[in-house]
Write a protein that holds these residues in place. Structure first.
Motif, PDB file in Angstrom:
ATOM      1  N   ALA A 534       0.831  -1.202   0.000  1.00 22.09           N
ATOM      2  CA  ALA A 534       0.000   0.000   0.000  1.00 22.09           C
ATOM      3  C   ALA A 534       0.866   1.253   0.000  1.00 22.09           C
ATOM      4  N   ALA A 535       1.962   1.221   0.771  1.00 21.27           N
ATOM      5  CA  ALA A 535       2.860   2.382   0.810  1.00 21.27           C
ATOM      6  C   ALA A 535       3.453   2.641  -0.569  1.00 21.27           C
ATOM      7  N   ALA A 536       3.818   1.578  -1.289  1.00 22.02           N
ATOM      8  CA  ALA A 536       4.362   1.748  -2.644  1.00 22.02           C
ATOM      9  C   ALA A 536       3.330   2.387  -3.563  1.00 22.02           C
ATOM     10  N   ALA A 537       2.073   1.928  -3.480  1.00 21.33           N
ATOM     11  CA  ALA A 537       1.017   2.490  -4.317  1.00 21.33           C
ATOM     12  C   ALA A 537       0.754   3.948  -3.977  1.00 21.33           C
ATOM     13  N   LEU A 538       0.679   4.265  -2.689  1.00 17.88           N
ATOM     14  CA  LEU A 538       0.382   5.631  -2.261  1.00 17.88           C
ATOM     15  C   LEU A 538       1.501   6.594  -2.640  1.00 17.88           C
ATOM     16  N   ILE A 539       2.736   6.179  -2.452  1.00 17.68           N
ATOM     17  CA  ILE A 539       3.865   7.057  -2.786  1.00 17.68           C
ATOM     18  C   ILE A 539       3.933   7.298  -4.291  1.00 17.68           C
ATOM     19  N   SER A 540       3.586   6.271  -5.079  1.00 17.97           N
ATOM     20  CA  SER A 540       3.662   6.408  -6.542  1.00 17.97           C
ATOM     21  C   SER A 540       2.688   7.456  -7.080  1.00 17.97           C
ATOM     22  N   CYS A 541       1.600   7.680  -6.377  1.00 20.34           N
ATOM     23  CA  CYS A 541       0.629   8.685  -6.849  1.00 20.34           C
ATOM     24  C   CYS A 541       0.641   9.950  -5.997  1.00 20.34           C
ATOM     25  N   GLY A 542       1.707  10.128  -5.203  1.00 18.78           N
ATOM     26  CA  GLY A 542       1.899  11.387  -4.484  1.00 18.78           C
ATOM     27  C   GLY A 542       1.140  11.525  -3.183  1.00 18.78           C
ATOM     28  N   HIS A 543       0.612  10.437  -2.639  1.00 13.60           N
ATOM     29  CA  HIS A 543      -0.122  10.506  -1.367  1.00 13.60           C
ATOM     30  C   HIS A 543       0.813  10.287  -0.184  1.00 13.60           C
ATOM     31  N   ASN A 544       0.393  10.837   0.951  1.00 18.22           N
ATOM     32  CA  ASN A 544       1.119  10.624   2.212  1.00 18.22           C
ATOM     33  C   ASN A 544       0.566   9.364   2.869  1.00 18.22           C
ATOM     34  N   ALA A 545       1.409   8.346   3.003  1.00 10.76           N
ATOM     35  CA  ALA A 545       0.948   7.070   3.553  1.00 10.76           C
ATOM     36  C   ALA A 545       0.429   7.208   4.978  1.00 10.76           C
ATOM     37  N   HIS A 546       0.921   8.188   5.736  1.00 11.54           N
ATOM     38  CA  HIS A 546       0.485   8.371   7.121  1.00 11.54           C
ATOM     39  C   HIS A 546      -1.000   8.727   7.198  1.00 11.54           C
ATOM     40  N   LEU A 547      -1.517   9.381   6.168  1.00 13.01           N
ATOM     41  CA  LEU A 547      -2.915   9.809   6.183  1.00 13.01           C
ATOM     42  C   LEU A 547      -3.877   8.662   5.905  1.00 13.01           C
ATOM     43  N   PHE A 548      -3.350   7.515   5.540  1.00 13.40           N
ATOM     44  CA  PHE A 548      -4.206   6.383   5.226  1.00 13.40           C
ATOM     45  C   PHE A 548      -4.216   5.333   6.348  1.00 13.40           C
ATOM     46  N   ALA A 549      -3.692   5.703   7.503  1.00 12.24           N
ATOM     47  CA  ALA A 549      -3.801   4.843   8.683  1.00 12.24           C
ATOM     48  C   ALA A 549      -5.177   5.030   9.314  1.00 12.24           C
ATOM     49  N   GLU A 550      -5.621   4.051  10.070  1.00 16.39           N
ATOM     50  CA  GLU A 550      -6.895   4.178  10.768  1.00 16.39           C
ATOM     51  C   GLU A 550      -6.822   5.324  11.775  1.00 16.39           C
ATOM     52  N   ARG A 551      -7.964   5.985  11.971  1.00 17.57           N
ATOM     53  CA  ARG A 551      -7.999   7.159  12.837  1.00 17.57           C
ATOM     54  C   ARG A 551      -7.537   6.849  14.263  1.00 17.57           C
ATOM     55  N   CYS A 552      -7.762   5.622  14.727  1.00 21.56           N
ATOM     56  CA  CYS A 552      -7.418   5.283  16.113  1.00 21.56           C
ATOM     57  C   CYS A 552      -5.916   5.308  16.370  1.00 21.56           C
ATOM     58  N   PHE A 553      -5.080   5.442  15.311  1.00 21.16           N
ATOM     59  CA  PHE A 553      -3.632   5.500  15.487  1.00 21.16           C
ATOM     60  C   PHE A 553      -3.089   6.929  15.457  1.00 21.16           C
ATOM     61  N   THR A 554      -3.941   7.923  15.331  1.00 20.38           N
ATOM     62  CA  THR A 554      -3.471   9.303  15.209  1.00 20.38           C
ATOM     63  C   THR A 554      -3.195   9.926  16.572  1.00 20.38           C
ATOM     64  N   VAL A 555      -2.337  10.930  16.571  1.00 17.32           N
ATOM     65  CA  VAL A 555      -2.057  11.663  17.806  1.00 17.32           C
ATOM     66  C   VAL A 555      -3.312  12.379  18.287  1.00 17.32           C
ATOM     67  N   ALA A 556      -4.120  12.882  17.341  1.00 18.36           N
ATOM     68  CA  ALA A 556      -5.370  13.552  17.719  1.00 18.36           C
ATOM     69  C   ALA A 556      -6.281  12.593  18.479  1.00 18.36           C
ATOM     70  N   SER A 557      -6.349  11.357  18.024  1.00 17.26           N
ATOM     71  CA  SER A 557      -7.161  10.359  18.717  1.00 17.26           C
ATOM     72  C   SER A 557      -6.589  10.052  20.096  1.00 17.26           C
ATOM     73  N   TYR A 558      -5.279   9.975  20.181  1.00 17.74           N
ATOM     74  CA  TYR A 558      -4.623   9.711  21.462  1.00 17.74           C
ATOM     75  C   TYR A 558      -4.930  10.822  22.469  1.00 17.74           C
ATOM     76  N   LEU A 559      -4.847  12.061  22.015  1.00 23.36           N
ATOM     77  CA  LEU A 559      -5.129  13.183  22.908  1.00 23.36           C
ATOM     78  C   LEU A 559      -6.587  13.213  23.333  1.00 23.36           C
ATOM     79  N   GLU A 560      -7.490  12.839  22.422  1.00 22.94           N
ATOM     80  CA  GLU A 560      -8.909  12.812  22.781  1.00 22.94           C
ATOM     81  C   GLU A 560      -9.190  11.700  23.790  1.00 22.94           C
ATOM     82  N   THR A 561      -8.441  10.605  23.697  1.00 16.13           N
ATOM     83  CA  THR A 561      -8.608   9.509  24.651  1.00 16.13           C
ATOM     84  C   THR A 561      -8.379   9.995  26.076  1.00 16.13           C
ATOM     85  N   TYR A 562      -7.392  10.861  26.252  1.00 17.35           N
ATOM     86  CA  TYR A 562      -7.032  11.327  27.596  1.00 17.35           C
ATOM     87  C   TYR A 562      -7.420  12.786  27.826  1.00 17.35           C
ATOM     88  N   SER A 563      -8.390  13.267  27.083  1.00 14.10           N
ATOM     89  CA  SER A 563      -8.782  14.678  27.205  1.00 14.10           C
ATOM     90  C   SER A 563      -9.552  14.955  28.500  1.00 14.10           C
TER      91      SER A 563
END
Length: 641
Positions: A534-563
């Motif tokens: 998936a990373a190879a496909a995303l990089i080939s078309c100019g996408h940021n692979a980090h943006l295609f992770a599930e939301r539960c892995f984001t720092v924003a989600s982590y901060l909301e967990t302990y808000s």
């Protein structure tokens, strides 16, 4: 005054500031012979000589710290008794009480012929006592051994109270060792144990009082943390049966930001009264345990598991408009299994891999078979899994019978349908074990407070840590994405259309759909993070692979967990008195809850050491996908193509 006709012992020295002035005449029979002169680096506090045949007790070295003077006052007669006991122990002499009543306290040295004596009387019109007469000099040898009559259980309790306030795990063996080192007094193990029990009751309250205060405590939890659930239930004759606690901060964090995954487990309590601690825990964005709800029950039973899952269902139903389809991990013992099927019928209920692997290892006791088993566990596709099963069957035909007892759909990565995102074992087991070890010396209310304080510190520290991150994903996810991007460089990418890609490698060809976030290798779907294809496909078309992770892995989600924060519960001295009839969840505050009937049997309990390394699966041997040799991956393969 001491007898001035005594000679100075050889081991004592008269310091310079206590030397006899020149204008004083010392009789010849009191002069110290030259051969008895003592070195200058030694000193004594009492310049008066003593007979050579008498050993001077250690209390002569600390008179300044433990001195008594006429007119000295004490708050009451009990304070007077304690002070004199402390002085007797510190100065190593035995105390005999001659008279002790509401108006006077008279004590003397227990040695015959020793003139030491004190008379303390009550001051008129006030509760204080004052020293009226004092003969403060000893002519006796004092206590020459390490056993002291005044070192009672009460004295031991007072001596260790400050230490026990900070460390309830202070062991009787450590107590008697510290008392010997600090006071020069030997106490028995039983004295140390009873002293600790008495001091714990004074600092934290008794176990019985803890159960009685539970309704008021639950009321305080709900009052200080609105939206939290805290309820206590009593059984026959008001004996304690169940306690359920879930804080609003935990409920909000799970529903808003955690993956729909729960761990269920329990541990046994080994305090004065027996019971079990049950817990349902989630996992945050950084794969760290996030306790959602916990309960204490009088015993682990199918009925209590059914009640716990019922409370958990109500908790989630009240706080969510639509119940998420949960994935639940446990050891699938009968009580948990029936409760999950009753209250969460649509949930994916799987085995903890540690439980499954230990059962497999204990049954077959074959290292080669266990290694193939782990390869089968983490196989991403059914084809890979079946291939590993065939290898195991060649070694032992009994493997198939074991698979009938432990169906692969309940634990194998290739077949399990729930959302685990790489979380396969029960981390809550170790957490519960630690809670039980740290709190088994405490009354139930104090144990709940210990857990609440620990959660408060965790939430604060993790919130602060999350605020320091500048990345899109949490560190553990960032690391896995970086590895996928590094591995993607050796792939050839063929673009079929806007969303579909064909990823070609020396091993095989994989199809990637970036809109559906699907790869034919199944790693993206199973772990929630883009795989190397998936990373190879995303990089080939100019996408940021980090943006295609599930939301539960984001720092924003982590901060909301302990808000949300867990607010402190005031000291029990500020709680409402019993008898006001306030609702305590399952019981009224005016109901006095009695301890459970399950009490710890007498005798020293058997210690079961929980090996932390058992929580970790065996290290797998890496096999190259190109040359198929062991010890390196395809990325590091040096064999010519």
């Amino acid at each position: 005054m001491a007898n001035h006709s005594l000679a100075i012992p050889n081991h004592l020295v008269v310091p310079d500031h206590l030397a006899v002035p020149d204008h004083l005449v010392i009789p010849d029979h009191l002069a110290v012979p030259d051969h008895l002169a003592v070195p200058d680096h030694l000193g004594i506090h009492d310049p008066l000589p003593a007979p050579d045949n008498l050993a001077v007790p250690d209390h002569s070295l600390s008179l300044s710290e433990h001195s008594l003077v006429i007119g000295q006052e004490f708050a009451d007669v009990e304070t007077c008794r304690r002070s004199l006991k402390d002085i007797a122990i510190a100065l190593h002499f035995d105390l005999r009480i001659v008279k002790s009543d509401r108006s006077r306290f008279i004590a003397k040295c227990s040695m015959d012929g020793c003139p030491w004596r004190v008379h303390v009387a009550k001051c008129p019109g006030v509760p204080t006592f004052t020293i009226r007469t004092l003969h403060g000099e000893h002519t006796c040898e004092g206590v020459l051994n390490h056993h002291h009559q005044q070192a009672s259980v009460g004295w031991v309790a007072r001596s260790v109270e400050a230490r026990l306030r900070d460390n309830p795990q202070y062991k009787p063996k450590e107590i008697l060792q510290d008392i010997r080192a600090q006071h020069g007094v030997a106490v028995s193990y039983m004295q140390a144990w009873r002293g600790k029990e008495r001091s714990m009751a004074a600092v934290h309250g008794t176990f019985e009082e803890g159960y009685r205060l539970l309704p008021a405590y639950c009321e305080q939890v709900r009052k200080t943390n609105p939206g939290s659930i805290a309820s206590v239930f009593a059984g026959h004759e008001n004996h304690f049966q169940r306690l359920f606690v879930s804080y609003r901060a935990s409920i909000y964090g799970f529903i808003k930001a955690c993956r729909p995954l729960l761990e269920l487990d329990r541990t046994h309590l080994k305090g004065k009264y027996l019971g079990s601690l049950l817990c349902a825990a989630a996992v945050d964005a950084d794969d760290t345990l996030f306790p959602l709800a916990f309960a204490i029950v009088d015993s682990e039973s199918d009925e209590n598991w059914m009640w716990f899952l019922s409370e958990l269902r109500k908790l989630l139903g009240v706080n969510t408009e639509s119940m998420p389809r949960l994935t639940i991990l446990s050891d699938r013992q009968r009580g948990i299994l029936e409760a999950v099927e009753t209250h969460f019928p649509s949930a994916f209920h799987g085995f903890c891999l540690r439980h499954v692997s230990e059962n497999f290892r204990d049954e077959f006791k074959n290292t080669k078979l266990v290694n193939i088993f782990w390869s089968a566990v983490y196989a991403l596709t059914a084809v890979e899994f079946e291939s590993k099963i065939s290898e195991m069957v060649e070694i032992s035909q009994d493997v198939m019978q074991w698979f009938h007892r432990f169906p692969p759909r309940l634990w194998a990565v290739a077949y399990f349908e729930g959302v685990r995102y790489g979380h396969f074992t029960l981390g809550v087991t170790e957490l519960l074990y630690n809670w039980a070890q740290e709190g088994h010396e405490l009354p139930i209310v104090q144990m709940m407070e210990h857990i609440r304080q620990q959660l408060t510190v965790w939430y604060r520290d993790r919130r602060n840590m999350g605020m320091s991150w500048n990345s899109i994903l949490v560190p553990s996810a960032e690391k896995r994405i970086a590895e996928a991007i590094a591995d993607s460089r050796c792939y050839q990418v063929l673009r079929a259309n806007e969303i579909e890609f064909e990823i070609v490698s020396t091993e095989r060809t994989n199809i990637v759909d970036i809109r559906s976030r699907v790869c034919s290798c199944r790693r993206w779907q199973i772990y929630g993070l883009p795989c190397a294809h998936a990373a190879a496909a995303l990089i080939s078309c100019g996408h940021n692979a980090h943006l295609f992770a599930e939301r539960c892995f984001t720092v924003a989600s982590y901060l909301e967990t302990y808000s949300e924060i867990i607010n402190p519960v005031p000291d029990r001295s500020h709680w409402k008195e019993l008898g006001e009839g306030t609702d305590g969840g399952g019981a009224k505050v005016d109901i006095s809850i009695r301890p459970p009937k399950t009490r710890r049997p007498p005798g020293r309990p058997k210690k079961k050491v929980l090996r932390i390394e058992s929580f970790k699966r065996p290290k797998r041997v890496v096999q190259c996908g190109r040359c198929h040799l062991l010890g390196h991956s395809q990325k590091k393969c040096t064999m010519p193509i």
